[in-house]
Design a protein around this motif. Sequence first.
Motif, mmCIF file in Angstrom:
data_model
loop_
_atom_site.group_PDB
_atom_site.id
_atom_site.type_symbol
_atom_site.label_atom_id
_atom_site.label_comp_id
_atom_site.label_asym_id
_atom_site.label_seq_id
_atom_site.Cartn_x
_atom_site.Cartn_y
_atom_site.Cartn_z
ATOM 1 N N LYS A 316 -9.599 13.120 -3.123
ATOM 2 C CA LYS A 316 -8.779 11.933 -2.881
ATOM 3 C C LYS A 316 -8.694 11.569 -1.401
ATOM 4 O O LYS A 316 -8.289 10.467 -1.050
ATOM 5 C CB LYS A 316 -7.361 12.143 -3.416
ATOM 6 C CG LYS A 316 -7.290 12.429 -4.915
ATOM 7 C CD LYS A 316 -7.734 11.225 -5.726
ATOM 8 C CE LYS A 316 -7.544 11.466 -7.219
ATOM 9 N NZ LYS A 316 -7.999 10.296 -8.020
ATOM 10 N N ARG A 317 -9.036 12.539 -0.534
ATOM 11 C CA ARG A 317 -8.958 12.286 0.890
ATOM 12 C C ARG A 317 -10.272 12.695 1.555
ATOM 13 O O ARG A 317 -11.010 13.534 1.040
ATOM 14 C CB ARG A 317 -7.798 13.069 1.506
ATOM 15 C CG ARG A 317 -6.416 12.682 0.984
ATOM 16 C CD ARG A 317 -5.320 13.422 1.754
ATOM 17 N NE ARG A 317 -5.465 14.880 1.649
ATOM 18 C CZ ARG A 317 -4.827 15.759 2.422
ATOM 19 N NH1 ARG A 317 -4.001 15.334 3.364
ATOM 20 N NH2 ARG A 317 -5.004 17.058 2.249
ATOM 21 N N GLU A 326 -6.752 8.752 3.267
ATOM 22 C CA GLU A 326 -6.852 8.456 1.842
ATOM 23 C C GLU A 326 -8.149 7.697 1.550
ATOM 24 O O GLU A 326 -8.475 6.733 2.241
ATOM 25 C CB GLU A 326 -5.665 7.616 1.381
ATOM 26 C CG GLU A 326 -4.330 8.339 1.418
ATOM 27 C CD GLU A 326 -4.282 9.503 0.435
ATOM 28 O OE1 GLU A 326 -4.830 9.360 -0.688
ATOM 29 O OE2 GLU A 326 -3.716 10.556 0.798
ATOM 30 N N GLU A 328 -9.776 5.084 -0.466
ATOM 31 C CA GLU A 328 -9.314 3.970 -1.290
ATOM 32 C C GLU A 328 -9.971 4.044 -2.666
ATOM 33 O O GLU A 328 -11.166 4.322 -2.788
ATOM 34 C CB GLU A 328 -9.642 2.633 -0.629
ATOM 35 C CG GLU A 328 -8.899 2.385 0.670
ATOM 36 C CD GLU A 328 -9.261 1.039 1.278
ATOM 37 O OE1 GLU A 328 -9.560 0.095 0.508
ATOM 38 O OE2 GLU A 328 -9.260 0.930 2.517
#
Length: 735
Positions: A316-317, A326, A328
């Motif tokens: 997610k990161r 983050e 997107e």
Amino acid sequence: MKWIVRGVITVAALAIVAFVALATWEPFFAHRSAAPPARAYTAEIVRDEFGVPHIYGKTDPDVAFGVAIAHAEDDFFTLQDVIAMSRGRYGAIAGEEGATFDYVYHLLDARGTAERQYPQLPADSRALFEAYASGLNQYARDHADEVKLANLFPVNGEDVAAGFVLRQPFFYGLGNVIAPLVAGEPLRREFGPDIPGFPRAEPAPDAEEQTAMTGTHPLPWGEDAALLGSNAWAVAPERAGGPTTLISNSHQPLRGGVAWYEFSVESEDGWHFTGANFPGSPFPFLGHNRHLGWTNTVNRPDMVDVYMLETDAGGKRYKLDGEWRELEEKTVILPVRFGPITLPVPRTVHRAKHGPAIVNDQGTFAIRYGGIDSVAQIDAYYRINKATSFDEWQSQMARMAIPSTNFIFADETGTIAYIYNAAIPDRPELDEVRANWRGVLPGDRSELIWQGTVDYAEIPKLVNPASGWLYNANNEPFTAAGPGSDLPRDAFSPVLGIEEKQTNRSRRAYKLLTEAGTLDRAALEAIKYDMAYEREGYIDRMWDDLDMMQADGRRGEARDLLLGWDFTADGKGRADALAYLLIRDFMSAEYQNKPWPLMADKLDEAAAHLMTHFGRLDPPLSDLLRLRQGDKDLPLTGGSDTLRAMTTWKVDPDGRLNLVHGDSFIQWVEWPTDGGRVFSRSIQPFGAATTRPGSPHYTDQMQLFVDHKLKPVYFWRDDVLANAKRRYTVTNTAD
């Protein structure tokens, strides 16, 4: 038993409800565009004996409105496909194949780019696009029975601009990066140092094997874009022995969203131009006005950079400059038509600071490409349409707003020029990554996320070379004007990523131009329609394979036939048909860095095809290669990589090869040295009424095209009216 009956009725009712829902959901959930601002438009359309429209208006927007009407009259079918792509709804028309376009539309954020950048364009450019959109809307209202997809209209200028954002990057090969990343396959690129965790690239599979999210269809213009060729010539008056000459010889698909459409425009605002565009544009992309003209060929600089992101355990990161950011993430719904129903297929698209990101089994990769997040090209094209001098034209080119394609230029003063136009990323020349811009870059360093393009001064260009001629045939820019006039290779940084390849067409053009004396009309016609191959490059390697092959039987007979070939695809040699079937795959391997085919296998395939459908290995090439449209079926000669280009075909049930890509729109322009008016001729393979079988202009240029002939272009108003076959006025009623 009643409960069984009730159950059956309930299931049937639910099935009906589900069917109705799946058949009708897409138009109601699709993004709806606001109509363009209300404004009255009036245009006059005059059609000549070939049905080519000449559009007149008081203002440029009036003309743009008329362009949309005229084009829709001839090809509303394709225009709707292009508009559907521009709105992420093509899968609702074309099923799985269309959905690949829609996926890329969301991946590249074509809509978001248009929403951010279109309002920043100059007011007159936006007015042109709003008028064009109004013309499409008007035609859709007047011909509701032809509309393919509910709620596709109205459209506005922003919708049209989104189509430019989507399509342009595929001309310089973005599809050849996206396709393998989506499929989790190695990139077919020239790699520098190995990147830990990412394998060195091997050649990618053929187009038929490239898969997107459905696993069955190639990405839009992925492999096909690589085969898009073109030839272009400009000759100065002292070398031509007469007029300044510009020859546009584009090689595009003969049908569809990137097939040429010919028209002329003239307004009281000073816009007067004749040429051709692709569906979805209010202006020509190439052609000429009274003062100057240009044509294009596809170039392939390294315009795409790939970054491998370091992500956390959940993906997610990603890490950038030592900090976690983050990634997107957005879920989009792709409409995918299956028969009478349209299924909503969810897909996730990602974006990092670098640009669009793709997650596959090997990791997360971000891409950044020339022209990213820009719609400035539509303003630049409009300005060069109206330029009146080389300086004015070049000032627009210097903006670097048009992302790619070579430009060959000529004008009334005798100036000729070649611009290796490309919005090449302004990459930092860091020692540790200098050699790896064609590879996969580490994604954790913001200094590698370039901003903007190199300066115009850094790209190759030639103006008025001593040779008196310029050409391009999708070759490197270092062979463009002949010995003593060519650009030095070492004058340009390797970080620019300029391609260094030749085509057979470029080898032939260079040889013939260099050996020629006066390049008058007859000499240039002989060069343009040349059908010979040089025994160099991939052709030489092919015939070396044949020389070394030990074969008997049918394979041996085919081998011996080819060893006696004259290397000319003029239809006169016994081996022409066999060579034509054989060459394309080897050409593609050379130009696309694909695996070199096994000669024995390809020779057997070609021989089997000819024996199955013709009963012989040596049928005339013109029996094999055909130009087919409607009830016309005409013979062709030429080769996949000859100056008379017959590049790609589909095999019809009778075994004939039906041409689908090659010589398409041809325009020959001359500016007399005595100050006389510019004069031009043109031809296209079929006719002006691209998808109107009932029109006399559906096939009326075919015989001229086959016979290597051109028709007149009526640029001047008095000539247009003297040759008018139909004249009418179009206006809008509402928006």
